[in-house]
Scaffold this active site. Structure first.
Site, PDB file in Angstrom:
ATOM      1  N   ILE A  12      -1.156  -1.129 -14.051  1.00 11.31           N
ATOM      2  CA  ILE A  12      -1.317  -0.152 -15.131  1.00 11.31           C
ATOM      3  C   ILE A  12      -1.132  -0.820 -16.488  1.00 11.31           C
ATOM      4  O   ILE A  12      -1.870  -0.561 -17.435  1.00 11.31           O
ATOM      5  CB  ILE A  12      -0.329   1.020 -14.954  1.00 11.31           C
ATOM      6  CG1 ILE A  12      -0.552   1.719 -13.613  1.00 11.31           C
ATOM      7  CG2 ILE A  12      -0.488   2.022 -16.101  1.00 11.31           C
ATOM      8  CD1 ILE A  12       0.477   2.794 -13.294  1.00 11.31           C
ATOM      9  N   LEU A  34       6.190 -11.890 -14.914  1.00  8.14           N
ATOM     10  CA  LEU A  34       5.254 -12.496 -13.952  1.00  8.14           C
ATOM     11  C   LEU A  34       5.881 -12.605 -12.565  1.00  8.14           C
ATOM     12  O   LEU A  34       5.938 -13.682 -11.960  1.00  8.14           O
ATOM     13  CB  LEU A  34       4.756 -13.863 -14.436  1.00  8.14           C
ATOM     14  CG  LEU A  34       3.888 -13.862 -15.703  1.00  8.14           C
ATOM     15  CD1 LEU A  34       3.365 -15.261 -15.984  1.00  8.14           C
ATOM     16  CD2 LEU A  34       2.734 -12.870 -15.589  1.00  8.14           C
ATOM     17  N   ASP A  58      11.881 -11.621 -19.476  1.00 11.32           N
ATOM     18  CA  ASP A  58      12.536 -10.592 -18.681  1.00 11.32           C
ATOM     19  C   ASP A  58      12.981  -9.443 -19.576  1.00 11.32           C
ATOM     20  O   ASP A  58      13.598  -9.670 -20.629  1.00 11.32           O
ATOM     21  CB  ASP A  58      13.753 -11.219 -17.983  1.00 11.32           C
ATOM     22  CG  ASP A  58      14.346 -10.343 -16.893  1.00 11.32           C
ATOM     23  OD1 ASP A  58      14.120  -9.120 -16.914  1.00 11.32           O
ATOM     24  OD2 ASP A  58      15.059 -10.891 -16.034  1.00 11.32           O
ATOM     25  N   ALA A  81       7.191  -1.934 -17.461  1.00 10.51           N
ATOM     26  CA  ALA A  81       7.712  -2.916 -16.507  1.00 10.51           C
ATOM     27  C   ALA A  81       8.606  -2.228 -15.477  1.00 10.51           C
ATOM     28  O   ALA A  81       9.571  -1.550 -15.837  1.00 10.51           O
ATOM     29  CB  ALA A  81       8.490  -4.001 -17.241  1.00 10.51           C
ATOM     30  N   ALA A  82       8.279  -2.415 -14.208  1.00 18.33           N
ATOM     31  CA  ALA A  82       9.055  -1.771 -13.147  1.00 18.33           C
ATOM     32  C   ALA A  82       8.673  -2.358 -11.797  1.00 18.33           C
ATOM     33  O   ALA A  82       7.547  -2.801 -11.601  1.00 18.33           O
ATOM     34  CB  ALA A  82       8.802  -0.261 -13.131  1.00 18.33           C
ATOM     35  N   GLU A  83       9.627  -2.339 -10.882  1.00 19.65           N
ATOM     36  CA  GLU A  83       9.307  -2.519  -9.473  1.00 19.65           C
ATOM     37  C   GLU A  83       8.824  -1.165  -8.972  1.00 19.65           C
ATOM     38  O   GLU A  83       9.457  -0.140  -9.239  1.00 19.65           O
ATOM     39  CB  GLU A  83      10.541  -2.969  -8.692  1.00 19.65           C
ATOM     40  CG  GLU A  83      11.066  -4.336  -9.083  1.00 19.65           C
ATOM     41  CD  GLU A  83      10.161  -5.465  -8.631  1.00 19.65           C
ATOM     42  OE1 GLU A  83       9.323  -5.233  -7.733  1.00 19.65           O
ATOM     43  OE2 GLU A  83      10.284  -6.572  -9.156  1.00 19.65           O
ATOM     44  N   SER A  84       7.691  -1.147  -8.232  1.00 15.05           N
ATOM     45  CA  SER A  84       7.075   0.156  -7.982  1.00 15.05           C
ATOM     46  C   SER A  84       6.628   0.413  -6.544  1.00 15.05           C
ATOM     47  O   SER A  84       6.088   1.489  -6.271  1.00 15.05           O
ATOM     48  CB  SER A  84       5.859   0.326  -8.908  1.00 15.05           C
ATOM     49  OG  SER A  84       4.860  -0.630  -8.594  1.00 15.05           O
ATOM     50  N   THR A 132       7.002   8.153 -13.184  1.00 11.88           N
ATOM     51  CA  THR A 132       6.194   8.584 -12.044  1.00 11.88           C
ATOM     52  C   THR A 132       6.502  10.017 -11.647  1.00 11.88           C
ATOM     53  O   THR A 132       7.600  10.525 -11.922  1.00 11.88           O
ATOM     54  CB  THR A 132       6.472   7.660 -10.842  1.00 11.88           C
ATOM     55  OG1 THR A 132       5.854   8.173  -9.667  1.00 11.88           O
ATOM     56  CG2 THR A 132       7.966   7.549 -10.573  1.00 11.88           C
ATOM     57  N   ASP A 133       5.560  10.652 -10.958  1.00 16.25           N
ATOM     58  CA  ASP A 133       5.817  11.993 -10.429  1.00 16.25           C
ATOM     59  C   ASP A 133       6.760  11.960  -9.221  1.00 16.25           C
ATOM     60  O   ASP A 133       7.287  12.995  -8.805  1.00 16.25           O
ATOM     61  CB  ASP A 133       4.509  12.695 -10.050  1.00 16.25           C
ATOM     62  CG  ASP A 133       3.662  11.942  -9.034  1.00 16.25           C
ATOM     63  OD1 ASP A 133       4.086  10.864  -8.570  1.00 16.25           O
ATOM     64  OD2 ASP A 133       2.562  12.433  -8.708  1.00 16.25           O
ATOM     65  N   GLU A 134       7.022  10.771  -8.673  1.00 15.67           N
ATOM     66  CA  GLU A 134       7.876  10.680  -7.494  1.00 15.67           C
ATOM     67  C   GLU A 134       9.329  11.052  -7.787  1.00 15.67           C
ATOM     68  O   GLU A 134      10.110  11.315  -6.865  1.00 15.67           O
ATOM     69  CB  GLU A 134       7.789   9.287  -6.878  1.00 15.67           C
ATOM     70  CG  GLU A 134       6.393   8.955  -6.364  1.00 15.67           C
ATOM     71  CD  GLU A 134       6.351   7.708  -5.500  1.00 15.67           C
ATOM     72  OE1 GLU A 134       7.297   7.492  -4.721  1.00 15.67           O
ATOM     73  OE2 GLU A 134       5.363   6.959  -5.609  1.00 15.67           O
ATOM     74  N   TYR A 158      13.035   3.634  -4.773  1.00 12.73           N
ATOM     75  CA  TYR A 158      12.153   3.466  -5.931  1.00 12.73           C
ATOM     76  C   TYR A 158      12.208   4.691  -6.827  1.00 12.73           C
ATOM     77  O   TYR A 158      12.433   4.594  -8.044  1.00 12.73           O
ATOM     78  CB  TYR A 158      10.715   3.206  -5.485  1.00 12.73           C
ATOM     79  CG  TYR A 158       9.699   3.494  -6.563  1.00 12.73           C
ATOM     80  CD1 TYR A 158       9.694   2.766  -7.750  1.00 12.73           C
ATOM     81  CD2 TYR A 158       8.759   4.511  -6.412  1.00 12.73           C
ATOM     82  CE1 TYR A 158       8.783   3.039  -8.760  1.00 12.73           C
ATOM     83  CE2 TYR A 158       7.835   4.785  -7.407  1.00 12.73           C
ATOM     84  CZ  TYR A 158       7.845   4.053  -8.579  1.00 12.73           C
ATOM     85  OH  TYR A 158       6.950   4.337  -9.573  1.00 12.73           O
ATOM     86  N   LYS A 162      13.665   5.136 -10.731  1.00 13.88           N
ATOM     87  CA  LYS A 162      12.863   5.636 -11.852  1.00 13.88           C
ATOM     88  C   LYS A 162      13.478   6.907 -12.437  1.00 13.88           C
ATOM     89  O   LYS A 162      13.451   7.120 -13.654  1.00 13.88           O
ATOM     90  CB  LYS A 162      11.418   5.888 -11.404  1.00 13.88           C
ATOM     91  CG  LYS A 162      10.624   4.630 -11.124  1.00 13.88           C
ATOM     92  CD  LYS A 162      10.497   3.724 -12.346  1.00 13.88           C
ATOM     93  CE  LYS A 162       9.631   4.343 -13.427  1.00 13.88           C
ATOM     94  NZ  LYS A 162       9.428   3.399 -14.576  1.00 13.88           N
ATOM     95  N   LYS A 197      -1.200  -1.953  -2.213  1.00 20.39           N
ATOM     96  CA  LYS A 197      -1.237  -0.505  -2.361  1.00 20.39           C
ATOM     97  C   LYS A 197      -2.372   0.096  -1.516  1.00 20.39           C
ATOM     98  O   LYS A 197      -3.329  -0.581  -1.145  1.00 20.39           O
ATOM     99  CB  LYS A 197      -1.397  -0.130  -3.837  1.00 20.39           C
ATOM    100  CG  LYS A 197      -0.216  -0.566  -4.714  1.00 20.39           C
ATOM    101  CD  LYS A 197       1.087   0.068  -4.269  1.00 20.39           C
ATOM    102  CE  LYS A 197       2.264  -0.342  -5.145  1.00 20.39           C
ATOM    103  NZ  LYS A 197       2.304   0.321  -6.432  1.00 20.39           N
TER     104      LYS A 197
END
Length: 338
Positions: A12, A34, A58, A81-84, A132-134, A158, A162, A197
């Site tokens: 994204i 990265l 970072d 920036a995120a782990e997703s 996120t909607d999660e 996750y 978030k 994904k």
């Protein structure tokens, strides 16, 4: 305007950078660590532009973030920036806590210091926290929709990380007055999507005539948002959104996972006929723990208040995505070798 985009080498984030710098002509500084899912190849179309700059670093490095804000006279932060990846959060939640929670608090602290000290930008500065909607948990199959006022009930590590970062962003807004805006989006898809994904995984497996794994019975429902529509929405929020507000971003394109996989099979069959229909490659596998049943986004607030609306239908977006993966093997082939 001068933008700082975090995670701009991700799926994204790279779409946001391409849109802001390439389409709209804004100055963009892209800060990305990265990690495994980042790919600078996703930024080839803008990497030589004078108004685009990449910095490897970072988001947990507060001194670096603050320096970038000052040096580039940043008007707006788009914090992506995120782990997703949900499955990765189940097997290794620690990285999600570090990046999504600690990283966001570090970003907010650096932004607050910059905002407090730069009186010329204090009224116009924005910090857009992309989520996120999660965070809302899930919905029954036959009713309900997520609004900006929906209760937070995250299911996975996750989603919980978030949700925590959303609360931090709002707290910095309420306690310190930092002009924070939060966005919560539905599932994104499109070109440059990392192959782990669902949609890119199924596309590439189907092209190679490999098994197509589907969790459970494939009945889980998601609202699918084309990534370029999302990038446009985030630019709109940064330019026109009101501090303290939350905007849900979706496209009213609900599909079961099985419907998505079957649509991919049919589209690829039409483009690359094989000895058997690709639907025959579908394999139902053990469902993952805590798998949310259904997500659905009410995007009427951003549509009514900021005049944004998704422009790409799921059918059009899926066809464009498949065609892009067929035509751009140079991009995804090296990722499969990692």
């Amino acid at each position: 305007m001068n933008f700082l985009v975090t995670g701009g080498a991700g799926f994204i984030g790279s779409a946001v950078c391409r849109h802001l710098a390439g389409d709209l002509g804004h100055d963009v500084t892209n800060l990305d660590k990265l990690t495994y899912a980042a790919n600078l190849s996703s930024l080839k179309t803008i990497e030589d532009l004078e108004n685009y700059r990449f910095v490897q670093g970072d988001i947990c490095d507060e001194a670096l973030v603050y320096r970038l804000l000052v040096e580039n006279r940043i008007d707006a932060v788009l914090h992506l920036a995120a782990e997703s990846h949900v499955d990765r959060s189940i097997t290794g939640p620690g990285e999600f806590i570090q990046t999504n929670i600690v990283g966001t608090s570090t970003m907010l602290q650096a932004a607050r210091r910059y905002w407090d000290e730069d009186l010329d930008k204090s009224d116009s500065f924005r910090f857009v926290h992309v989520s996120t909607d999660e965070v809302y948990g899930d919905l029954p199959l036959d009713s309900g929709i997520f609004t900006e006022d929906s209760r937070y009930e995250p299911s996975s590590p996750y989603a919980a990380s978030k949700a925590s970062s959303d609360h931090l962003a709002r707290a910095w807004g309420r306690t310190y007055g930092l002009p924070v805006i939060v966005t919560n989006c539905s599932n994104n898809y499109g070109p440059y999507h990392f192959p782990e994904k669902l949609i890119p995984l199924v596309v590439l497996n189907a092209l190679a005539m490999k098994p197509l794994p589907v969790y459970g019975k494939g009945e889980n429902v998601r609202d699918w948002l084309f990534v370029e529509d999302h990038a446009n929405a985030l630019a709109t929020v940064a330019l026109k959104g009101a501090p303290g507000e939350t905007y849900n971003i979706g496209s009213n394109s609900e599909r079961t996972n099985l419907q998505v996989v079957e649509a991919i099979c049919d589209l690829i069959d039409a483009r690359r006929p094989a000895e058997k229909p690709r639907r025959d490659l579908i394999e139902f596998v053990t469902d993952r723990p805590g798998h949310d049943l259904r997500y659905a986004i009410d995007a009427s607030k951003i549509e009514n208040e900021l005049a944004w609306k998704s422009s790409v239908t799921f059918e059009e977006g899926l066809a464009r995505t498949i065609d892009w993966f067929i035509e751009n093997e140079w991009w995804w082939k090296p990722l499969q070798a990692r």
